[in-house]
Design a protein around this motif. Structure first.
Motif, PDB file in Angstrom:
ATOM      1  N   SER A 178      42.244  46.696  42.022  1.00  0.00           N
ATOM      2  CA  SER A 178      41.998  45.763  43.115  1.00  0.00           C
ATOM      3  C   SER A 178      42.750  46.266  44.341  1.00  0.00           C
ATOM      4  O   SER A 178      43.655  47.091  44.237  1.00  0.00           O
ATOM      5  N   GLY A 179      42.334  45.796  45.482  1.00  0.00           N
ATOM      6  CA  GLY A 179      42.926  46.281  46.725  1.00  0.00           C
ATOM      7  C   GLY A 179      43.917  45.276  47.288  1.00  0.00           C
ATOM      8  O   GLY A 179      43.712  44.072  47.150  1.00  0.00           O
ATOM      9  N   CYS A 218      49.871  40.531  48.099  1.00  0.00           N
ATOM     10  CA  CYS A 218      48.759  40.226  47.212  1.00  0.00           C
ATOM     11  C   CYS A 218      48.401  38.764  47.333  1.00  0.00           C
ATOM     12  O   CYS A 218      49.269  37.894  47.362  1.00  0.00           O
ATOM     13  N   ARG A 231      33.013  47.981  41.473  1.00  0.00           N
ATOM     14  CA  ARG A 231      34.377  47.959  42.007  1.00  0.00           C
ATOM     15  C   ARG A 231      34.706  46.598  42.594  1.00  0.00           C
ATOM     16  O   ARG A 231      35.799  46.079  42.409  1.00  0.00           O
ATOM     17  N   VAL A 232      33.716  46.022  43.305  1.00  0.00           N
ATOM     18  CA  VAL A 232      33.944  44.705  43.894  1.00  0.00           C
ATOM     19  C   VAL A 232      34.216  43.675  42.800  1.00  0.00           C
ATOM     20  O   VAL A 232      35.127  42.850  42.908  1.00  0.00           O
ATOM     21  N   GLU A 269      37.791  43.366  41.333  1.00  0.00           N
ATOM     22  CA  GLU A 269      38.930  42.915  42.152  1.00  0.00           C
ATOM     23  C   GLU A 269      39.616  41.716  41.540  1.00  0.00           C
ATOM     24  O   GLU A 269      38.994  40.756  41.176  1.00  0.00           O
ATOM     25  N   ARG A 279      36.812  36.981  48.622  1.00  0.00           N
ATOM     26  CA  ARG A 279      36.711  38.406  48.989  1.00  0.00           C
ATOM     27  C   ARG A 279      35.664  39.101  48.144  1.00  0.00           C
ATOM     28  O   ARG A 279      34.859  39.887  48.622  1.00  0.00           O
ATOM     29  N   ARG A 280      35.677  38.809  46.857  1.00  0.00           N
ATOM     30  CA  ARG A 280      34.671  39.403  45.989  1.00  0.00           C
ATOM     31  C   ARG A 280      33.288  38.898  46.368  1.00  0.00           C
ATOM     32  O   ARG A 280      32.323  39.667  46.442  1.00  0.00           O
TER      33      ARG A 280
END
Ligand code: HEM
Ligand SMILES: Nc1ncnc2c1ncn2[C@@H]1O[C@H](COP(=O)(O)OP(=O)(O)OP(=O)(O)O)[C@@H](O)[C@H]1O
Ligand SMILES: Nc1ncnc2c1ncn2[C@@H]1O[C@H](COP(=O)(O)OP(=O)(O)OP(=O)(O)O)[C@@H](O)[C@H]1O
Ligand SMILES: [Mg+2]
Ligand SMILES: [Mg+2]
Lengths: 149, 222, 58, 244, 214, 222, 214
Positions: free
Chosen positions: E56-57, E14, B218-219, B222, D153-154
């Motif tokens: 994605s968040g 975003c 999941r990471v 992103e 962030r990743r």
């Protein structure tokens, strides 16, 4: 399957897994898994045969003998229960002393003599000035004589 | 849930079957690395026997690692990984299924080839038995841990080597206990301790790795 | 100098000078390198960020 | 202008705090180092079995402790970051790793330099030494992963996951001398007390505190740099950059 | 039809790398509606769509499906949604039909071979049913992906430039598919740089990114 | 023409510099593979010394092979290889330049790390000297031959493993002579014969490999 | 201007796998002319363009440049030609400017930094000059590739769907670039599925693939 059931199942599986892990680890530590073998283990035939391995223990007091060439030494490794005679040709580490720990690598001959290719010193976790060590020794000796009497 | 897991596994098996060349090559790599050693070291039988467990285990590790670097990469590139993560089913199952498929495809053949290599190195029969057994417990660990690494390094350039760097340290215990078991057999000491620890390590990876790989997937998306 | 008869004795460390000083020297070196790298990268970061921000507000 | 820019976000206020604390910690580290080295080299007596060679202890043990301690702290920050998605925790984790790797290297190096005269070998593959080497590999792997991922962030989360799995290695390092019989000595400091002379122990502990303060100081400075990079679009960073 | 918005987006922001693409973006979408996301190259359309899918968040804000944040009701949301990304998500070594079968299996859906074959034929792939996707041309692969979307029978379609690589007939086909989907009460969020004729459908537009570069 | 060659090399060096992580990782991989063996085989110093030349050479081979699998792959994927082949300059120079750049980036650091590993395996100083010398002659062979393999397997899935399969057999002579030289040093016999053969093999690869890789590149473009 | 055709193609046939895409295809092109290759998805447009560049070889027939087969005069031909493929051919780790510099070096051309920067600005990348190509959006990368084509100052442009991913302004930009190039006596062979307005330019079309599928 409801999500609550799923959760329960997951927790159950996790607990079972952890249980298996614990059992396996305990089992392992009951068996032998070692950097070196003690003379007792060697006597019991637990050490490898026909190949190099390590023995560890204390250098028996009074057993250290040097040959004329100054390099070859003979000594006896003991764990107080059993003993193994060792011969070694080479430089000994500074900490190698009678009554102190050692780890020797080599192979056991058919004559029961261990021929070492490398000798390491294994010291204990005590750190103190020589006077204190001396005093401690005296005290121990005194105690020993008291016990003997 | 089980259906999803099975679909993931069946899909990878089918893809592997369509690309039989790939699969054969991975097996060949394993055989070749092992066979290189007698060339580099010289043909002394006693020496070869001594180093056989270590060499076979290191080669198995490297062979699995090489194929692992593509575990998610192909699916990532063509966009199907994205689609799988959009499935309503949990990603843990996806990660677990992928690891299982990898082991079925690349792990099991190693077990089958290992005895031949053992003979090449003049290992006695019992030692070969222990070798196969230790690989049988050890290679799934690599598939599980490797899935974590593959997910973490997804889409990074030089991912394959980075994967190795990340995963090898974690994998070292398996290598030590696995090769240690065979060594213990050769030395005539007990193999049980090594194999127990290997088994414990396997259970631990099975419990932890799929969750971590799912999170890592999941990471990486992103 | 309660421990040492002379500076020579101090540097000799009872014959273990190489090992003791080798340990301390490399440690000192590692720390110095870390501090230098930290300063350097700090300065670089600052300069880079300034440049970037200036360029972006243009 | 007397606007308090630092009020607005956690990283912003921490930036200021770290900046104010760092020099104090650095001075404390320097002071403790001086005291510790003085104790270690001029007050502490010669050891009854190792002679002067034991003085490596004053750097080896602090470095070895810090190598494990920093890893645990880093993993804890990583876990907090993953659980609560707090940016600052990840930055702290990143700020700690290089120093942890440095101390791991120092522990390995000084251990080798101590082992040669005392044991008679630079290196043996016993459980303590091997697991400590793996710790170094873990540090390097985590930093390599961070370096390889461009998106911060990743990168944060990926590195954090790896740090967490690796954490299992730390208890293995610590207990290895009990679980397996190693060439490395057992613990001199146990819950039941220590088997060391008091002055030696004092010097060692003071050096350990020095290493701790040093780590904190360096981490503060490093985290400030990371905060600036991450927050460069915010008003307060622009303000900081202008006044710097 | 549900009179309430089914998909709603609130205060979405975003950031890619260290660049903020958009902030405080919000919209609502009900059944039968199509949202056309507009913006020049690099304005953040793809990034927005990926936020909507939950891949994605967001830095801030929330996407809600039937009133619940998708982060919480992930499973239900993904059951209702199908995403056509820039990458087609088809395996090169499988035939179009096999591709669709595994897609259905992985999405936890049942699979009807006849329906799938019909969808492929509808998309003009009748002659390619037995070929591995590897040998298909770029446009043909895009069509396979579209067929997958078709049989997913999802309520919400999220489509990133579905027309790339399609020839004129392909574009007309997509238009008619969209119209049908909307008439059935479906919802669409999509982007494209090409012109699209969707007479009669309720089309709304959303502009992403403030400044116009270039 | 020389300008073109230099551009190719400079370009790869710059790309490597931009991705310093990649490069460091490749070096680390080498160190790690070598360090795995003591773990797998056991810590006996005499034994380690015996197998050191073989292990270091095999590890160097594998490390180079891994980085080789990406020699043309990145350029192929993003389409810049196509563009380079459309250059009016001859493709041989392209292939040669790529191989040289690979050696500069991945080969030379191996030479620098090798002594440290030699010490880890308790090799005497002269043997370490021979080890470095043999690697200095041998690693360019790998870069040159590897370029052929990389070009042949371009764009195939599982290219990395396939590459290994194709190139390892060709590389075996280098491995034997290289490790043989160090072995000879340890055994106290002459190293000259081994090194001479290695040198001859290097010249041969230098003459042949770039042409073959250039041809292979054109073929894989079709 | 050369009254003779500069690029000529004779009896070209192409097979991919076991399928024959076209046979006996021929055309001639002189300076100032644009050839628009048309055909539905999978008809063989890309395959034809690759034949023209010499990257792949034909089953039958010949491509000639100034009367000589390109297989023989490869060097001269490649000096005169620039190819914009589906893949952009830019390195993700280099900035746009560095990309152009190395492209020039590899093509054995000189490099004028100012000219390159100007080309990038012309393509609307003024704000991206210092960014690695990695962080650019799909459309922005396409623009970098187009800038490379621009500074190559080649006589013949071969372009495979140059408009993919470009927004409306981007399309207009490409149109004006094409017009300028043709006016200078340049030649273009291109494909696209989108509409292109090139008033005043001499545009010819070529249909690839007989049967219309779909
Ligand atoms: C490369 C070799 C070595 C490594 C990697 C190593 C690693 C470590 C580590 C990780 C610790 C901390 C764990 C603990 O506190 O129990 C430690 C502690 C210690 N080490 Fe080492 N060590 C090495 C060599 C040595 C040598 C050669 C000696 C002494 C001759 C030594 C003496 C000690 C002592 C006294 C402690 C403190 C134990 C305590 O009280 O907790 N180490 N070492
Ligand atoms: N790591 C990063 N650092 C800086 N900017 C980034 C980064 N990643 C992405 N971007 C920027 O974010 C934007 C990406 O937007 P996105 O891909 O969503 O564009 P888009 O609207 O889909 O464009 P297109 O029409 O070209 O597909 C681009 O402008 C890109 O330059
Ligand atoms: N190995 C093969 N076996 C069979 N058919 C093949 C093979 N390789 C390619 N093809 C077919 O050749 C055609 C490829 O044509 P090409 O890629 O040139 O199409 P195109 O006109 O560029 O299409 P698009 O507009 O979709 O890009 C496709 O129809 C494909 O199915
Ligand atoms: Mg986009
Ligand atoms: Mg095409």
């Amino acid at each position: 399957m409801k999500s609550r059931h799923k959760k329960l199942l997951a927790i159950g599986l996790a607990v079972a897994g952890l249980g298996i892990i614990a059992a396996l680890v305990l089992n392992a530590f009951q068996s032998n898994l070692v950097f070196f073998f003690s003379p007792t283990q060697v006597a019991a035939g637990e050490a490898p045969s026909g190949r190099a391995f390590r023995i560890g223990g204390l250098v028996e007091s009074g057993s250290l003998k040097r040959e004329a060439d100054g390099l070859t030494v003979h000594f006896v490794v003991t764990d107080t229960a059993k003993t193994i005679p060792v011969t070694y040709k080479g430089i000994l580490p500074d900490l190698f002393k009678e009554g102190k720990g050692t780890v020797a690598e080599g192979s056991l001959g058919t004559d029961g003599v261990f021929t070492a290719t490398q000798v390491l010193a294994k010291h204990d976790e005590n750190y103190m000035p020589p006077e204190a060590a001396h005093a401690l020794e005296q005290a121990q000796k005194a105690q020993a004589t008291v016990v003997q009497q | 849930m089980l259906g999803f897991l099975l679909t993931v596994i069946r899909r990878d098996l089918l893809l592997a079957a369509r690309r039989r060349g790939d699969w054969l090559t991975a097996q060949f790599f394993f055989v070749m690395v092992v066979s290189l050693f007698p060339l580099g070291i010289g043909p002394e039988p006693e020496l070869l026997k001594r180093i056989a467990p270590g060499v076979v285990w290191v080669a198995a590790t490297l062979a699995s690692l090489l194929s692992l670097s593509r575990l998610f990469a192909d699916d990532h590139r063509d966009g199907s990984l994205e689609q799988m993560l959009l499935s309503p089913e949990p990603a843990v199952l996806l990660a677990l299924g992928k690891a299982i498929a990898h082991w079925l495809i690349y792990g099991i053949p190693l077990l089958l080839v290992a005895p031949v290599l053992g003979i090449q190195f003049a290992l006695p029969a019992e030692a070969i038995g222990v070798l196969v057994l230790s690989l049988a417990i050890g290679t799934p660990i690599l598939s599980l841990l490797g899935a974590v690494g593959a997910a973490l390094t997804l889409g990074l350039r030089g991912g394959g080597v980075l994967l190795t760097l990340l995963i090898l340290p974690l994998y070292v215990p398996a290598l030590i206990f696995g090769a240690g078991a065979v060594d213990a057999m050769l030395a005539g000491t007990g193999v049980e301790a090594n194999l127990s620890l290997l088994g414990a390590f396997f259970m631990l990876s099975l419990l932890v790795a799929p969750w971590v790989s799912a999170a890592a997937l999941r990471v990486s998306m992103e | 100098m309660m421990q040492w008869a002379s500076w020579d004795a101090f540097w000799a460390m009872g014959g273990y000078g190489l090992y003791v000083w080798g340990s301390f020297a490399v440690t000192a070196l590692a720390i110095v390198i870390e501090v230098i790298l930290l300063r350097q990268s700090g300065r670089q970061t600052l300069a880079r960020l300034k440049r970037l921000n200036k360029w972006e507000t243009e | 202008m007397s606007i308090n820019w630092y009020k607005f976000s956690a990283p912003a206020s921490f930036y200021g705090l770290a900046g104010r604390l760092a020099p104090w910690f650095a001075w404390a580290a320097a002071l403790l180092t001086v005291v510790g080295l003085y104790l270690g080299f001029f007050v502490a007596p010669t050891d009854f079995q190792q002679g002067e060679a034991y003085r490596v202890i004053f750097i080896h043990v602090p470095a070895a402790w810090m190598s494990m301690f920093i890893y645990l702290v880093m993993a804890a920050w990583a876990a907090i970051g993953l659980a609560f998605n707090t940016r600052l925790s990840f930055m702290m984790a990143r700020a700690l790793a290089p120093t942890g790797a440095m101390f791991t290297f120092v522990a390995l190096w000084t251990g080798a330099f101590w082992g040669k005269p005392m044991w008679g070998a630079w290196w043996v593959w016993d459980a303590r030494l091997t697991s400590e080497l793996i710790l170094l590999f873990l540090y390097v792997g985590i930093m390599a992963l961070w370096a390889a991922i461009d998106d911060p962030r990743r990168g944060d989360k990926a590195g954090a996951l790896l740090a967490l799995i690796g954490a299992i290695n730390v208890p293995i390092i610590y207990f290895s001398v009990q679980w397996w019989n190693t060439l490395h000595q057992g613990s001199s400091i146990k819950p039941t007390g220590s088997s060391m002379d008091e002055v030696m122990l004092a010097g060692m502990l003071i050096m350990a505190f020095a290493a701790w303060f040093y780590t904190a100081a360096v981490a503060f400075v490093r985290v400030r740099r990371i905060i600036l990079e991450r927050e460069r679009h915010t008003e307060w960073v622009k303000h900081v950059l202008e006044s710097a | 039809m549900n009179p309430h918005p089914v998909l709603s987006v609130h205060g979405l922001a975003c950031a890619r790398g260290d660049r903020t693409l958009f902030t405080d973006l919000g919209f609502e979408l009900a059944g039968g509606e199509l949202l056309m996301v507009q913006g020049g190259n690099g304005q953040g359309k793809t990034s927005l769509l990926r936020l909507l899918t939950g891949l994605s968040g967001p830095v801030a804000g929330e996407v809600r499906w039937r009133g619940e944040a998708i982060a919480k009701s992930r499973e239900a949301f993904h059951r209702d949604m199908a995403y056509l990304a820039h990458a087609n998500g088809i395996k090169e070594d499988l035939t179009p039909l096999e591709n669709l079968r595994f897609q259905a299996g992985l999405a936890g859906r049942g699979f009807d071979t006849d329906a799938a074959e019909q969808a492929l034929r509808k998309l003009g792939l009748a002659r390619c049913l037995d070929l591995p996707a590897r040998v298909l041309s770029f446009g043909q692969r895009r069509r396979v992906a579209l067929a997958g979307l078709l049989i997913a029978s999802a309520l919400l379609w999220i489509m990133d430039e579905p027309l790339t690589g399609l020839d004129v007939r392909g574009v007309a086909l997509v238009e008619s598919l969209l119209r049908e989907h909307l008439q059935r009460g479906g919802m669409v969020v999509m982007t494209t740089h090409q012109a699209l004729t969707l007479d009669g459908a309720s089309v709304r537009t959303l502009q992403v990114g403030r400044r116009e570069d270039a």
